[in-house]
Design an enzyme around this catalytic site. Sequence first.
Site: not given
Length: 445
Positions: A29, A33, A101, A129, A177, A328
């Site tokens: 993550s 970013r 994603g 998705r 997200q 997750d």
Amino acid sequence: MTDSNQPTPLQARKSGALHGTARVPGDKSISHRALILGALAVGETRISGLLEGEDVINTAKAMRALGAKVERTGDCEWRVHGVGVAGFATPEAPLDFGNSGTGCRLAMGAVAGSPIVATFDGDASLRSRPMRRIVDPLELMGAKVVSSSEGGRLPLALQGARDPLPILYRTPVPSAQIKSAVLLAGLSAPGVTTVIEAEASRDHTELMLQHFGATIVTEAEGAHGRKISLTGQPELRGAPVVVPADPSSAAFPMVAALVVPGSDIELTDVMTNPLRTGLITTLREMGALIEDSDVRGDAGEPMARFRVRGSKLKGVEVPPERAPSMIDEYLVLAVAAAFAEGTTVMRGLHELRVKESDRLEATAAMLRVNGVAVEIAGDDLIVEGKGHVPGGGVVATHMDHRIAMSALAMGLASDKPVTVDDTAFIATSFPDFVPMMQRLGAEFG
């Protein structure tokens, strides 16, 4: 794309005690970013500890295609020269995010604030998705999105807004997200863009925006929610980023060590952001012997060293409000639950149905084929732990890296070997998983 590769099956066998010290890859993550905000900043951003899995590499390629200078300077060391907020250029070809994603959805938000047109695409799994939940708020902000698929799925063309509008948006589901896409688009809008979420999701975007110089305020909203307000049109400045080890990746050796008797391992530099520690909280409730030390932080993100030892686990009930902090990790938690004594009930897992696969069904199938009693009741997963797992099954991974790693962790302690049908997609998040586990004593073949 990865889905064109030949399947690479692998078997996990009952192992002796796991021992040693390891650092799992950088947090996925934060890696996404850091690249995206580095591309939106002015000046140089140096990133150390970047996850060099396929998902993050595809985000790096996308930022390069949008005009940022992105280069690898060493092992997990990267440098980004950004183009500034709203400074992206129209890419010459579609942006291919492979299986990611996160990379795709965050980049859609970043592109929505630049007056350009970009096409977003991915592999077969990502194409399946839902993207409408991202598209809807971006269109409210002035972007235009065209997709030939039902539900706004990939491939889609996004035309960024020439004059983006600030909005107040309530997320329909707890999703970092969605929140992040709106905030990244809001960087280009005048005034204040506000996101309200009923359940707090991971806050890496907010912390990193502050690190790069944005003005962003977070307030409590109701019992479990948050209100995030971003002042638009800042000049983000390049900044150094040290990426901590990914707690979602650390979950696999952690659970493996818990269920393999006599194990004693240490995992270093693991991020301990309180919005990402739901798994550790739950495992400790189950009786896991997990100790943390050497707590410190960088760019607003705390990290620690964890010692994990083989443990006698018991079944517990996991409340639905914990889901955003461990969304997750439910697959590998289900593995721990299978080895526990008693029933574990995991509630409110609807978001697992729209991940890389339908992870709720896939988790149940993974356990059933290996002799574990499991039930799906609506959005709840119920696992009947018997203290051991018969094993002997072949697990269909559905192009999902986390299913593959969860099943392999299970096989290290099950009575009979566990086989996964394809390990290729492990490379999206944890390229070194198999050799790292083997160094700790795992038996694969």
